[in-house]
Design a protein around this motif. Structure first.
Motif, PDB file in Angstrom:
ATOM      1  N   GLY A  75     -25.341 -48.230  12.687  1.00 20.52           N
ATOM      2  CA  GLY A  75     -24.901 -49.712  11.510  1.00 20.52           C
ATOM      3  C   GLY A  75     -26.373 -51.103  11.510  1.00 20.52           C
ATOM      4  N   ASN A  76     -26.519 -51.061  12.745  1.00 23.62           N
ATOM      5  CA  ASN A  76     -26.950 -52.544  13.401  1.00 23.62           C
ATOM      6  C   ASN A  76     -28.497 -52.246  12.907  1.00 23.62           C
ATOM      7  OD1 ASN A  76     -24.929 -53.163  15.312  1.00 23.62           O
ATOM      8  ND2 ASN A  76     -26.046 -52.056  17.678  1.00 23.62           N
ATOM      9  N   VAL A  77     -29.267 -51.858  11.969  1.00 23.34           N
ATOM     10  CA  VAL A  77     -30.077 -51.393  11.829  1.00 23.34           C
ATOM     11  C   VAL A  77     -29.661 -51.854  10.026  1.00 23.34           C
ATOM     12  CG1 VAL A  77     -32.122 -50.017  10.618  1.00 23.34           C
ATOM     13  CG2 VAL A  77     -31.128 -48.598  13.131  1.00 23.34           C
ATOM     14  N   GLY A  78     -29.078 -51.994   9.565  1.00 19.85           N
ATOM     15  CA  GLY A  78     -28.836 -52.164   7.859  1.00 19.85           C
ATOM     16  C   GLY A  78     -28.913 -52.010   6.713  1.00 19.85           C
ATOM     17  N   GLY A  79     -29.212 -52.274   5.899  1.00 22.06           N
ATOM     18  CA  GLY A  79     -29.394 -51.428   5.019  1.00 22.06           C
ATOM     19  C   GLY A  79     -28.689 -49.707   4.794  1.00 22.06           C
ATOM     20  N   PRO A  80     -29.926 -48.846   4.172  1.00 21.75           N
ATOM     21  CA  PRO A  80     -29.354 -47.486   3.168  1.00 21.75           C
ATOM     22  C   PRO A  80     -28.817 -46.761   5.343  1.00 21.75           C
ATOM     23  CG  PRO A  80     -31.084 -48.353   2.769  1.00 21.75           C
ATOM     24  CD  PRO A  80     -31.091 -49.364   3.663  1.00 21.75           C
ATOM     25  N   VAL A  81     -29.288 -47.108   6.367  1.00 22.64           N
ATOM     26  CA  VAL A  81     -28.739 -46.279   8.027  1.00 22.64           C
ATOM     27  C   VAL A  81     -27.936 -46.957   8.056  1.00 22.64           C
ATOM     28  CG1 VAL A  81     -29.180 -46.202   9.710  1.00 22.64           C
ATOM     29  CG2 VAL A  81     -31.206 -46.384   8.489  1.00 22.64           C
ATOM     30  N   ASN A  82     -26.881 -48.551   7.443  1.00 26.05           N
ATOM     31  CA  ASN A  82     -25.694 -49.017   7.928  1.00 26.05           C
ATOM     32  C   ASN A  82     -25.089 -47.923   6.516  1.00 26.05           C
ATOM     33  OD1 ASN A  82     -23.522 -49.970   8.394  1.00 26.05           O
ATOM     34  ND2 ASN A  82     -23.601 -51.780   6.788  1.00 26.05           N
ATOM     35  N   LYS A  83     -24.984 -48.008   5.371  1.00 27.81           N
ATOM     36  CA  LYS A  83     -25.232 -47.382   4.665  1.00 27.81           C
ATOM     37  C   LYS A  83     -24.295 -45.829   4.765  1.00 27.81           C
ATOM     38  CE  LYS A  83     -25.465 -50.164   0.131  1.00 27.81           C
ATOM     39  NZ  LYS A  83     -24.024 -50.639   0.632  1.00 27.81           N
ATOM     40  N   ALA A  84     -25.916 -45.168   5.252  1.00 26.45           N
ATOM     41  CA  ALA A  84     -25.306 -43.398   5.810  1.00 26.45           C
ATOM     42  C   ALA A  84     -24.292 -43.925   6.951  1.00 26.45           C
ATOM     43  CB  ALA A  84     -26.269 -43.302   6.385  1.00 26.45           C
ATOM     44  N   ALA A  85     -24.616 -44.345   8.292  1.00 24.34           N
ATOM     45  CA  ALA A  85     -23.687 -44.498   8.794  1.00 24.34           C
ATOM     46  C   ALA A  85     -21.547 -44.475   8.682  1.00 24.34           C
ATOM     47  CB  ALA A  85     -23.650 -45.925   9.875  1.00 24.34           C
ATOM     48  N   LYS A  86     -21.908 -45.361   7.569  1.00 24.12           N
ATOM     49  CA  LYS A  86     -20.544 -45.140   6.935  1.00 24.12           C
ATOM     50  C   LYS A  86     -19.947 -43.927   5.641  1.00 24.12           C
ATOM     51  CE  LYS A  86     -20.340 -50.642   6.414  1.00 24.12           C
ATOM     52  NZ  LYS A  86     -20.549 -51.589   5.657  1.00 24.12           N
ATOM     53  N   MET A  87     -20.700 -43.957   5.052  1.00 18.11           N
ATOM     54  CA  MET A  87     -20.739 -42.499   4.755  1.00 18.11           C
ATOM     55  C   MET A  87     -20.288 -41.333   6.316  1.00 18.11           C
ATOM     56  SD  MET A  87     -23.293 -40.034   2.940  1.00 18.11           S
ATOM     57  CE  MET A  87     -24.572 -39.342   4.392  1.00 18.11           C
ATOM     58  N   LEU A  88     -21.100 -40.688   7.248  1.00 23.82           N
ATOM     59  CA  LEU A  88     -20.608 -40.334   8.010  1.00 23.82           C
ATOM     60  C   LEU A  88     -19.677 -39.759   8.461  1.00 23.82           C
ATOM     61  CD1 LEU A  88     -22.375 -37.940   8.857  1.00 23.82           C
ATOM     62  CD2 LEU A  88     -23.164 -39.747  10.906  1.00 23.82           C
ATOM     63  N   GLU A  89     -19.564 -41.349   8.810  1.00 24.44           N
ATOM     64  CA  GLU A  89     -17.881 -41.465   9.544  1.00 24.44           C
ATOM     65  C   GLU A  89     -16.929 -41.365   9.075  1.00 24.44           C
ATOM     66  OE1 GLU A  89     -15.342 -45.545  11.605  1.00 24.44           O
ATOM     67  OE2 GLU A  89     -16.982 -45.445  10.430  1.00 24.44           O
ATOM     68  N   LYS A  90     -16.756 -41.535   7.636  1.00 20.86           N
ATOM     69  CA  LYS A  90     -15.792 -41.387   6.537  1.00 20.86           C
ATOM     70  C   LYS A  90     -16.181 -39.983   6.262  1.00 20.86           C
ATOM     71  CE  LYS A  90     -14.192 -41.294   1.476  1.00 20.86           C
ATOM     72  NZ  LYS A  90     -14.563 -42.550   0.784  1.00 20.86           N
ATOM     73  N   LYS A  91     -16.786 -38.800   6.524  1.00 16.39           N
ATOM     74  CA  LYS A  91     -16.786 -37.813   6.509  1.00 16.39           C
ATOM     75  C   LYS A  91     -15.969 -36.618   7.633  1.00 16.39           C
ATOM     76  CE  LYS A  91     -20.175 -37.227   2.671  1.00 16.39           C
ATOM     77  NZ  LYS A  91     -19.184 -36.424   1.693  1.00 16.39           N
ATOM     78  N   TRP A  92     -17.215 -37.497   8.377  1.00 20.95           N
ATOM     79  CA  TRP A  92     -16.100 -36.871   9.655  1.00 20.95           C
ATOM     80  C   TRP A  92     -15.017 -36.751   9.987  1.00 20.95           C
ATOM     81  CZ3 TRP A  92     -20.272 -39.495  13.456  1.00 20.95           C
ATOM     82  CH2 TRP A  92     -21.589 -38.436  13.604  1.00 20.95           C
ATOM     83  N   ILE A  93     -14.323 -38.444   9.791  1.00 21.97           N
ATOM     84  CA  ILE A  93     -12.866 -38.190   9.681  1.00 21.97           C
ATOM     85  C   ILE A  93     -11.741 -37.263   9.009  1.00 21.97           C
ATOM     86  CG2 ILE A  93     -10.931 -39.787   9.009  1.00 21.97           C
ATOM     87  CD1 ILE A  93     -12.607 -42.168   9.947  1.00 21.97           C
ATOM     88  N   GLU A  94     -12.487 -36.846   7.365  1.00 23.70           N
ATOM     89  CA  GLU A  94     -11.961 -36.582   5.993  1.00 23.70           C
ATOM     90  C   GLU A  94     -12.024 -34.997   6.720  1.00 23.70           C
ATOM     91  OE1 GLU A  94     -14.041 -37.605   2.469  1.00 23.70           O
ATOM     92  OE2 GLU A  94     -12.946 -39.309   2.582  1.00 23.70           O
ATOM     93  N   ALA A  95     -13.313 -34.195   7.695  1.00 24.96           N
ATOM     94  CA  ALA A  95     -13.056 -33.037   7.583  1.00 24.96           C
ATOM     95  C   ALA A  95     -12.641 -32.260   9.186  1.00 24.96           C
ATOM     96  CB  ALA A  95     -14.763 -33.148   8.174  1.00 24.96           C
ATOM     97  N   VAL A  96     -12.529 -33.616   9.797  1.00 21.67           N
ATOM     98  CA  VAL A  96     -11.041 -32.892  11.415  1.00 21.67           C
ATOM     99  C   VAL A  96     -10.311 -32.780  10.545  1.00 21.67           C
ATOM    100  CG1 VAL A  96     -10.400 -34.552  13.879  1.00 21.67           C
ATOM    101  CG2 VAL A  96     -13.434 -34.037  13.189  1.00 21.67           C
ATOM    102  N   ARG A  97      -9.569 -33.863   9.508  1.00 24.38           N
ATOM    103  CA  ARG A  97      -8.004 -34.001   9.346  1.00 24.38           C
ATOM    104  C   ARG A  97      -7.869 -32.806   8.337  1.00 24.38           C
ATOM    105  NH1 ARG A  97      -8.047 -38.512   6.014  1.00 24.38           N
ATOM    106  NH2 ARG A  97      -7.879 -39.715   7.470  1.00 24.38           N
ATOM    107  N   LYS A  98      -8.531 -32.851   7.525  1.00 20.67           N
ATOM    108  CA  LYS A  98      -8.707 -31.334   6.680  1.00 20.67           C
ATOM    109  C   LYS A  98      -8.993 -30.286   7.798  1.00 20.67           C
ATOM    110  CE  LYS A  98     -11.396 -28.815   2.933  1.00 20.67           C
ATOM    111  NZ  LYS A  98     -11.993 -28.779   1.704  1.00 20.67           N
ATOM    112  N   GLU A  99      -9.784 -29.360   8.517  1.00 19.35           N
ATOM    113  CA  GLU A  99      -9.741 -28.442   8.830  1.00 19.35           C
ATOM    114  C   GLU A  99      -8.657 -28.846  10.497  1.00 19.35           C
ATOM    115  OE1 GLU A  99     -13.812 -26.660  10.043  1.00 19.35           O
ATOM    116  OE2 GLU A  99     -14.317 -27.799   7.788  1.00 19.35           O
ATOM    117  N   THR A 100      -8.384 -29.539  10.941  1.00 19.30           N
ATOM    118  CA  THR A 100      -7.541 -29.141  12.282  1.00 19.30           C
ATOM    119  C   THR A 100      -5.924 -29.730  11.874  1.00 19.30           C
ATOM    120  OG1 THR A 100      -8.351 -31.745  12.983  1.00 19.30           O
ATOM    121  CG2 THR A 100      -9.334 -29.372  14.119  1.00 19.30           C
TER     122      THR A 100
END
Length: 252
Positions: A219-244
């Motif tokens: 996130g500290n890098v900013g730009g597309p990298v920050n957006k990728a971090a936010k996307m990854l965080e969201k997908k991680w949370i959703e995947a763990v919730r769905k599978e466990t």
């Protein structure tokens, strides 16, 4: 010379403070149980119940008092472990046991009926949005996070393009990557280091903290990298919730 109980508690101070602060409603329960078992004095228990103080301060006061108690009476260590388990922080209790064993100690019989009967294992607890806890195996969560990384590799790689040196510098400061990777950073090497570190975590809390550092560095890098971090965080949370069915969160 410090006892194994003191050393074990000392190395777990940060994680214990974080676990209590993140589960603030448990702080007065933990304090009351500790007082009832003679681990902390009434004044400390009352201070922990004072909601005018922030959660970190209240948790810190409890753990500091626990340190003093264990220094005088090592057998109180077992009481602390049992109380952590009883109030719903079994992961923290198990981590204390592992730390004690690593320091060459063992759980002692505690006074009265307050003996510790749990076993240290690789089970962790996730706290859901409604305050309930669910047992979830840390290794299973790691596999889920790893799977999400694989599924989104193309998007993440594209976001990293052109920013690899900046990403490497940020992640080096977070102790995510090695010095050799910092010198010659590539997408594969950076993600490889992250995965290796992730697999070395043995509690849900340490895994969440480790992933938080990774996401924060991106996130500290900013730009597309920050957006990728936010996307990854969201997908991680959703995947763990769905599978466990468990809830995880990435913050310190």
């Amino acid at each position: 010379m410090a006892t194994p109980e003191e050393e074990a508690l000392r190395v777990q101070i940060a994680d214990l403070n974080m676990a209590l602060a993140r589960n603030e409603p448990l702080i007065p329960l933990f304090a009351n149980a500790l007082q009832a078992n003679g681990v902390i004095p009434e004044a400390v228990s009352l201070s922990a119940a004072n909601q005018h103080n922030n959660a970190i301060s209240r948790a810190g006061g409890l753990i500091t008092s626990c340190m003093s108690s264990v220094k005088l009476t090592p057998s109180k260590f077992g009481v602390i472990v049992k109380v952590l388990t009883d109030v719903g922080l079994k992961e923290s209790g198990d981590s204390l046991v592992r730390a004690l064993i690593a320091k060459g100690g063992e759980i002692q019989e505690t006074d009265g009926a307050q003996s510790y009967s749990g076993t240290a294992n690789n089970e962790a607890q996730a706290v859901s949005g409604n305050g309930h806890t669910r047992d979830v195996d840390v290794s299973s969560v790691i596999k889920i996070l790893d799977k999400v990384l694989n599924e989104n590799q193309v998007a993440i790689n594209d976001a990293f393009e052109g920013s690899i040196p900046d990403i490497a510098r940020e992640l080096s400061q977070c102790d995510i990557i090695t010095k050799s990777v910092l010198k010659s950073p590539t997408y594969e090497a950076i993600i490889g280091n992250f995965r290796s570190g992730m697999r070395c975590t043995d509690t849900l809390l340490s895994l969440e903290n480790y992933c938080f550092s990774f996401l924060q560095g991106l996130g500290n890098v900013g730009g597309p990298v920050n957006k990728a971090a936010k996307m990854l965080e969201k997908k991680w949370i959703e995947a763990v919730r769905k599978e466990t069915g468990a809830e995880i969160e990435f913050k310190k």
